[in-house]
Write an enzyme that holds these catalytic residues in place. Structure first.
Site, short mmCIF file in Angstrom:
data_model
loop_
_atom_site.label_atom_id
_atom_site.label_comp_id
_atom_site.label_asym_id
_atom_site.label_seq_id
_atom_site.Cartn_x
_atom_site.Cartn_y
_atom_site.Cartn_z
N ASP A 96 45.30 -3.44 -36.17
CA ASP A 96 44.59 -2.84 -35.18
C ASP A 96 45.36 -1.82 -34.38
O ASP A 96 46.39 -2.36 -34.11
CB ASP A 96 43.77 -3.82 -34.40
CG ASP A 96 42.66 -4.35 -35.02
OD1 ASP A 96 42.04 -3.78 -35.73
OD2 ASP A 96 42.36 -5.66 -34.68
N ARG A 264 34.75 -7.43 -30.73
CA ARG A 264 36.16 -7.50 -30.83
C ARG A 264 36.76 -7.27 -29.55
O ARG A 264 36.54 -6.34 -28.54
CB ARG A 264 37.04 -6.63 -31.83
CG ARG A 264 38.26 -7.12 -31.97
CD ARG A 264 38.85 -5.98 -33.12
NE ARG A 264 39.33 -4.78 -32.13
CZ ARG A 264 39.76 -3.61 -32.37
NH1 ARG A 264 39.48 -3.33 -34.02
NH2 ARG A 264 40.05 -2.33 -31.77
#
Length: 303
Positions: A96, A264
């Site tokens: 990420d 998220r």
């Protein structure tokens, strides 16, 4: 009931049960989770059914939350990234937000709407991938640095048509992020070395484009080899936590037009350090660029 832990795969991933996640779990339980995360890299929790508020509160136990730098939530105070399969699918291997220098150290994802079949997520252990390299390849990897950029981002809308894609691209590239990272980073808590790659990598520095492509493929194939991964079949309400400093992941795009919604949060990370002691370096927008904080976390820090 004591926390129970069960490995899910041989090299990465464990399922924890006997605990309800929240921002006010005990220090003992939080420390157990933290140590298990460092060991197993990915932790799975079945059917927690967290609200947005509970999700953010638990996430904050690990540190300051950071929003996605280029895809903001509807509420600017929120650190939650809403990922709806109607708009985006994270169907390529990535760590990420590596296009910023202090990319997130931890990501926490919860299942909101899960398709009746498919839609699994797979994680890979980038530390064991490095550990398994033969000595000559370790020496090579230790010496390399790579340019990461947000010019490709899985959070981009999909199937918007040419005009929609053009509008999004103009907005998205209005502020380009570029960061040079070491190909091998040293974990600040465990001391483990891990390979830092994924789909935000644009170029291995100091070599030709052809050599760069071959080197990326050589090392990335080690990360994503099947025996170095774990696959999770989601239920609604599940929560998964992963160490973003030592993993990559991919969402399997095999559920057709079925609905799939996940949410998220990410926790602010440190600036990676390579084997040679050199740190990552932001290039664009400026050499001082770091991940932004949410307004809520700015207030939390000031309190």
């Amino acid at each position: 009931m004591a926390i129970q832990i069960k490995p899910v795969a041989g090299r990465i991933g464990a399922e924890l049960s006997g605990i309800t996640l929240s921002g006010d779990i005990s220090e003992q339980d939080f420390d157990f989770i933290h140590q298990a995360l460092l060991k197993h890299k990915v932790l799975f929790f079945r059917e927690q059914f967290l609200s947005d508020e509970q999700h953010e509160s638990f996430s904050r136990r690990f540190g300051d939350q950071v929003p996605h730098p280029t895809v903001r939530s509807a509420e600017q105070s929120s650190a939650i990234l809403h990922l709806d399969a109607k708009e985006t699918r994270a169907n390529s291997w990535h760590t990420d937000v590596t296009f910023v220098a202090n990319y997130p150290m931890i990501s926490i994802l919860r299942g909101v709407v899960i398709p009746p079949y498919g839609g699994d997520t797979v994680w890979a252990n980038t530390a064991s991938a490095y550990a398994d390299l033969p000595p000559p390849l370790k020496l090579l990897a230790d010496s390399l640095r790579a340019l990461h950029t947000n010019l490709y981002d899985y959070a981009a809308p999909r199937d918007t048509g040419d005009a929609g894609v053009k509008r999004y691209r103009e907005q998205f590239t209005a502020e380009v992020y570029e960061t040079e990272h070491p190909l091998v980073r040293v974990h600040p808590e465990t001391g483990e070395r891990s390979l830092l790659l994924g789909h935000f990598v644009k170029q291995i520095q100091g070599v030709s484009s052809n050599d760069s492509s071959q080197l990326i493929r050589l090392f990335h194939d080690r990360i994503t080899h099947l025996d170095n991964t774990v696959r999770w079949r989601w239920n609604e309400g599940d929560v998964v936590i992963w160490d973003n400093r030592a993993t990559q992941h991919i969402a399997i795009n095999d559920y057709g037009n079925a609905e799939r919604v996940v949410r998220r949060t990410t926790v602010a990370g440190d600036i990676p350090v390579g084997v040679d002691g050199r740190t990552s370096q932001a290039i664009k927008p400026t050499p001082e660029t770091l991940s932004p904080k949410t307004e809520a976390d700015k207030k939390h820090l000031a309190a």
